[in-house]
Structure formats: C-alpha cells, structure tokens
Design a protein around this motif. Structure first.
Motif, PDB file in Angstrom:
ATOM      1  N   SER A   1       6.284-105.852  23.216  1.00  0.00           N
ATOM      2  CA  SER A   1       5.457-106.407  24.292  1.00  0.00           C
ATOM      3  C   SER A   1       6.102-106.254  25.672  1.00  0.00           C
ATOM      4  CB  SER A   1       5.199-107.899  24.058  1.00  0.00           C
ATOM      5  OG  SER A   1       4.431-108.088  22.904  1.00  0.00           O
ATOM      6  N   ILE A   2       7.421-106.022  25.697  1.00  0.00           N
ATOM      7  CA  ILE A   2       8.118-105.982  26.992  1.00  0.00           C
ATOM      8  C   ILE A   2       8.785-104.646  27.315  1.00  0.00           C
ATOM      9  CG2 ILE A   2       8.521-108.472  27.027  1.00  0.00           C
ATOM     10  CD1 ILE A   2      11.395-107.934  26.095  1.00  0.00           C
ATOM     11  N   CYS A   3       8.777-103.719  26.375  1.00  0.00           N
ATOM     12  CA  CYS A   3       9.480-102.447  26.572  1.00  0.00           C
ATOM     13  C   CYS A   3       8.568-101.289  26.157  1.00  0.00           C
ATOM     14  CB  CYS A   3      10.765-102.460  25.748  1.00  0.00           C
ATOM     15  SG  CYS A   3      11.692-100.917  25.776  1.00  0.00           S
ATOM     16  N   LYS A   4       8.243-100.416  27.105  1.00  0.00           N
ATOM     17  CA  LYS A   4       7.335 -99.288  26.815  1.00  0.00           C
ATOM     18  C   LYS A   4       7.892 -98.364  25.740  1.00  0.00           C
ATOM     19  CE  LYS A   4       4.043 -99.871  29.945  1.00  0.00           C
ATOM     20  NZ  LYS A   4       2.759-100.358  29.549  1.00  0.00           N
ATOM     21  N   THR A   5       9.208 -98.180  25.713  1.00  0.00           N
ATOM     22  CA  THR A   5       9.800 -97.306  24.705  1.00  0.00           C
ATOM     23  C   THR A   5       9.576 -97.870  23.307  1.00  0.00           C
ATOM     24  OG1 THR A   5      11.516 -96.763  26.331  1.00  0.00           O
ATOM     25  CG2 THR A   5      11.894 -96.047  24.089  1.00  0.00           C
ATOM     26  N   ILE A   6       9.819 -99.161  23.140  1.00  0.00           N
ATOM     27  CA  ILE A   6       9.595 -99.792  21.838  1.00  0.00           C
ATOM     28  C   ILE A   6       8.103 -99.794  21.506  1.00  0.00           C
ATOM     29  CG2 ILE A   6       9.678-101.975  20.564  1.00  0.00           C
ATOM     30  CD1 ILE A   6      12.329-102.579  21.930  1.00  0.00           C
ATOM     31  N   ALA A   7       7.260-100.114  22.480  1.00  0.00           N
ATOM     32  CA  ALA A   7       5.815-100.131  22.235  1.00  0.00           C
ATOM     33  C   ALA A   7       5.330 -98.759  21.782  1.00  0.00           C
ATOM     34  CB  ALA A   7       5.075-100.577  23.492  1.00  0.00           C
ATOM     35  N   LEU A   8       5.796 -97.721  22.433  1.00  0.00           N
ATOM     36  CA  LEU A   8       5.375 -96.368  22.062  1.00  0.00           C
ATOM     37  C   LEU A   8       5.900 -95.993  20.673  1.00  0.00           C
ATOM     38  CD1 LEU A   8       3.730 -94.007  22.980  1.00  0.00           C
ATOM     39  CD2 LEU A   8       5.677 -93.206  24.317  1.00  0.00           C
ATOM     40  N   ALA A   9       7.143 -96.334  20.377  1.00  0.00           N
ATOM     41  CA  ALA A   9       7.683 -96.075  19.038  1.00  0.00           C
ATOM     42  C   ALA A   9       6.885 -96.852  17.988  1.00  0.00           C
ATOM     43  CB  ALA A   9       9.160 -96.447  18.981  1.00  0.00           C
ATOM     44  N   SER A  10       6.489 -98.068  18.316  1.00  0.00           N
ATOM     45  CA  SER A  10       5.682 -98.894  17.426  1.00  0.00           C
ATOM     46  C   SER A  10       4.315 -98.250  17.165  1.00  0.00           C
ATOM     47  CB  SER A  10       5.530-100.281  18.054  1.00  0.00           C
ATOM     48  OG  SER A  10       4.534-101.034  17.436  1.00  0.00           O
ATOM     49  N   ILE A  11       3.703 -97.743  18.207  1.00  0.00           N
ATOM     50  CA  ILE A  11       2.402 -97.059  18.087  1.00  0.00           C
ATOM     51  C   ILE A  11       2.543 -95.828  17.196  1.00  0.00           C
ATOM     52  CG2 ILE A  11       0.730 -95.657  19.394  1.00  0.00           C
ATOM     53  CD1 ILE A  11       1.199 -97.737  21.728  1.00  0.00           C
ATOM     54  N   LEU A  12       3.577 -95.041  17.431  1.00  0.00           N
ATOM     55  CA  LEU A  12       3.806 -93.824  16.644  1.00  0.00           C
ATOM     56  C   LEU A  12       4.063 -94.154  15.174  1.00  0.00           C
ATOM     57  CD1 LEU A  12       6.041 -92.095  19.300  1.00  0.00           C
ATOM     58  CD2 LEU A  12       3.872 -91.158  18.457  1.00  0.00           C
ATOM     59  N   SER A  13       4.873 -95.173  14.928  1.00  0.00           N
ATOM     60  CA  SER A  13       5.179 -95.510  13.533  1.00  0.00           C
ATOM     61  C   SER A  13       3.966 -96.091  12.812  1.00  0.00           C
ATOM     62  CB  SER A  13       6.381 -96.458  13.445  1.00  0.00           C
ATOM     63  OG  SER A  13       6.100 -97.688  14.029  1.00  0.00           O
ATOM     64  N   LYS A  14       3.192 -96.929  13.492  1.00  0.00           N
ATOM     65  CA  LYS A  14       2.001 -97.504  12.858  1.00  0.00           C
ATOM     66  C   LYS A  14       0.978 -96.413  12.537  1.00  0.00           C
ATOM     67  CE  LYS A  14       0.585-101.670  13.881  1.00  0.00           C
ATOM     68  NZ  LYS A  14       0.725-102.409  12.630  1.00  0.00           N
ATOM     69  N   GLU A  15       0.781 -95.472  13.444  1.00  0.00           N
ATOM     70  CA  GLU A  15      -0.174 -94.391  13.182  1.00  0.00           C
ATOM     71  C   GLU A  15       0.334 -93.441  12.095  1.00  0.00           C
ATOM     72  OE1 GLU A  15      -3.462 -93.671  13.857  1.00  0.00           O
ATOM     73  OE2 GLU A  15      -3.279 -95.755  14.461  1.00  0.00           O
ATOM     74  N   THR A  16       1.648 -93.237  12.034  1.00  0.00           N
ATOM     75  CA  THR A  16       2.220 -92.430  10.950  1.00  0.00           C
ATOM     76  C   THR A  16       1.932 -93.097   9.613  1.00  0.00           C
ATOM     77  OG1 THR A  16       3.973 -91.530  12.362  1.00  0.00           O
ATOM     78  CG2 THR A  16       4.361 -91.481   9.986  1.00  0.00           C
ATOM     79  N   ARG A  17       2.225 -94.400   9.529  1.00  0.00           N
ATOM     80  CA  ARG A  17       1.970 -95.151   8.294  1.00  0.00           C
ATOM     81  C   ARG A  17       0.485 -95.139   7.940  1.00  0.00           C
ATOM     82  NH1 ARG A  17       1.510-100.858   8.155  1.00  0.00           N
ATOM     83  NH2 ARG A  17      -0.251-100.344   9.469  1.00  0.00           N
ATOM     84  N   ASP A  18      -0.373 -95.387   8.921  1.00  0.00           N
ATOM     85  CA  ASP A  18      -1.816 -95.430   8.660  1.00  0.00           C
ATOM     86  C   ASP A  18      -2.346 -94.074   8.197  1.00  0.00           C
ATOM     87  OD1 ASP A  18      -1.634 -98.059   9.409  1.00  0.00           O
ATOM     88  OD2 ASP A  18      -2.940 -97.886  11.164  1.00  0.00           O
ATOM     89  N   THR A  19      -1.818 -92.998   8.761  1.00  0.00           N
ATOM     90  CA  THR A  19      -2.230 -91.650   8.344  1.00  0.00           C
ATOM     91  C   THR A  19      -1.828 -91.402   6.895  1.00  0.00           C
ATOM     92  OG1 THR A  19      -2.095 -90.823  10.604  1.00  0.00           O
ATOM     93  CG2 THR A  19      -1.983 -89.183   8.840  1.00  0.00           C
ATOM     94  N   ILE A  20      -0.612 -91.794   6.546  1.00  0.00           N
ATOM     95  CA  ILE A  20      -0.158 -91.663   5.153  1.00  0.00           C
ATOM     96  C   ILE A  20      -1.076 -92.471   4.232  1.00  0.00           C
ATOM     97  CG2 ILE A  20       1.698 -92.291   3.545  1.00  0.00           C
ATOM     98  CD1 ILE A  20       3.664 -91.624   5.908  1.00  0.00           C
ATOM     99  N   MET A  21      -1.409 -93.686   4.633  1.00  0.00           N
ATOM    100  CA  MET A  21      -2.261 -94.541   3.792  1.00  0.00           C
ATOM    101  C   MET A  21      -3.673 -93.975   3.659  1.00  0.00           C
ATOM    102  SD  MET A  21      -0.055 -96.582   2.761  1.00  0.00           S
ATOM    103  CE  MET A  21      -0.887 -97.865   1.878  1.00  0.00           C
ATOM    104  N   ARG A  22      -4.190 -93.372   4.725  1.00  0.00           N
ATOM    105  CA  ARG A  22      -5.525 -92.742   4.630  1.00  0.00           C
ATOM    106  C   ARG A  22      -5.497 -91.575   3.647  1.00  0.00           C
ATOM    107  NH1 ARG A  22      -5.120 -92.919  10.303  1.00  0.00           N
ATOM    108  NH2 ARG A  22      -6.002 -94.844  11.089  1.00  0.00           N
ATOM    109  N   GLN A  23      -4.419 -90.797   3.668  1.00  0.00           N
ATOM    110  CA  GLN A  23      -4.286 -89.683   2.720  1.00  0.00           C
ATOM    111  C   GLN A  23      -4.167 -90.200   1.289  1.00  0.00           C
ATOM    112  OE1 GLN A  23      -4.666 -86.391   3.433  1.00  0.00           O
ATOM    113  NE2 GLN A  23      -5.212 -87.191   5.448  1.00  0.00           N
ATOM    114  N   LEU A  24      -3.394 -91.265   1.104  1.00  0.00           N
ATOM    115  CA  LEU A  24      -3.272 -91.861  -0.228  1.00  0.00           C
ATOM    116  C   LEU A  24      -4.607 -92.415  -0.709  1.00  0.00           C
ATOM    117  CD1 LEU A  24       0.174 -93.667   0.059  1.00  0.00           C
ATOM    118  CD2 LEU A  24      -0.375 -91.656  -1.338  1.00  0.00           C
TER     119      LEU A  24
END
Length: 186
Positions: free
Chosen positions: A125-148
């Motif tokens: 919530s306070i750091c753009k670098t962490i927020a962006l890494a969080s967005i990337l990791s969540k979308e990576t996980r969600d993409t894997i789950m959609r494929q599964l």
C-alpha cells in the motif's frame, strides 16, 4: 521481484496499488502498460517444497529465485547495476535470511553485495515497487490457476484460485486430492 528506474517513476501506471484492491482486469492492464524501464521476474515454489518446508519458507525460496533471476538480468546491463545501490523491499514484518536460505539449500547464492533488504508492513500500500511485484505475482498465480482449471474443470480453480474456500473444499471432497494439492499445513 520488480525493479524500475526511479527517474521514470511518473511514467508508471497511475493505479498501481495493493493487488488485493484491484480487479484482475486492472492488474492485467497495469502489466501490459509496463515499459522497458521496468524489469521483473516471478517464481513459484513447488508443492513438494511447500510440504517439505512449510508455506512461509517455500515463499522465501520463491522470492529468492525471483530476486536471483532479476539481479542476474540487471547485471547484464552493467550501467544500471554498477552505478546503483539496490534496496530490496519485502512486504510484511519479517525479511527472509537469504544467506541462511542459500546455505541451507546449497544452491546459487544471491550475492547481494551492493544491496540492503528492508521489510515494510503494508508495503504493497505504501511502496510502488512492492505493489507492482504483488500485482505481477498475483496475476502469475491466477494465470496458473486458470490453466489448471482447464485441465481439471471439476476443481473450479478459476473461481477460488487455490484459497481454502467452501467450493474448493467441496471439490476436493467430491473429486479427491490431486498431486498439485499440498498435503501439509506447517
């Protein structure tokens, strides 16, 4: 893991924020807006690692892999890497002991010689670098789950994304445990 050139900070998508506060479509829009001044890497921990070491330690292993890959990429551009001191921001209260992790796993060492590691509570919530890494990791996980979910439609992975929801538990009770389900909860 994510890195961007702070001189171009204002060029980042204006809605980068805690990934939990963004819809998937907005997260994908943000990812597609990334330019070449943003470098990132995502990694996963295997089910075997989660069962063997526990979720927190397995998360640290995946984080180490991402940072290793990202720093390796940044080292290719010696102009970026040599001129800069890097600070790795971790979301939460605790920062992983990467040196101990390297020694325990007996694998490639991170060699974070021009770097510090800082934990930031509510960092996404306070750091753009962490927020962006969080967005990337969540979308990576969600993409894997959609494929599964396409491979195992009766488990509804595209609706619960691996969280222990009632639908997820009902699907396991009805269809059984797959090899991709963790067996322990350390």
């Amino acid at each position: 893991a994510c890195w961007f050139d702070f001189a171009k900070y204002k060029s980042l998508h204006s809605e980068i924020n805690d990934s939990k506060k963004l819809k998937s479509s907005k997260r994908r829009e943000i990812i597609l807006s990334l330019d070449n001044f943003v470098k990132y890497s995502t990694s996963i921990a295997s089910v075997a690692e989660i069962d063997k070491y526990g979720l927190s330690y397995a998360n640290a292993i995946a984080m180490k892999r991402s940072i290793f890959s990202l720093t390796h990429e940044l080292k290719k551009n010696s102009q970026i890497y040599r001129k800069n001191f890097f600070c790795i921001y971790i979301d939460g209260k605790y920062k992983p002991d990467f040196e101990n992790l390297d020694n325990f796993l007996k694998c490639k060492k991170l060699q974070l010689d021009n770097c510090s590691v800082e934990a930031l509570v509510k960092g996404d919530s306070i750091c753009k670098t962490i927020a962006l890494a969080s967005i990337l990791s969540k979308e990576t996980r969600d993409t894997i789950m959609r494929q599964l979910s396409k491979k195992h439609p009766s488990y509804l992975f595209d609706s619960h994304f691996g969280y222990g929801t009632k639908n997820h538990m009902d699907a396991i009770l009805k269809n059984g445990i797959l090899d991709l389900h963790r067996k322990s909860f350390k």
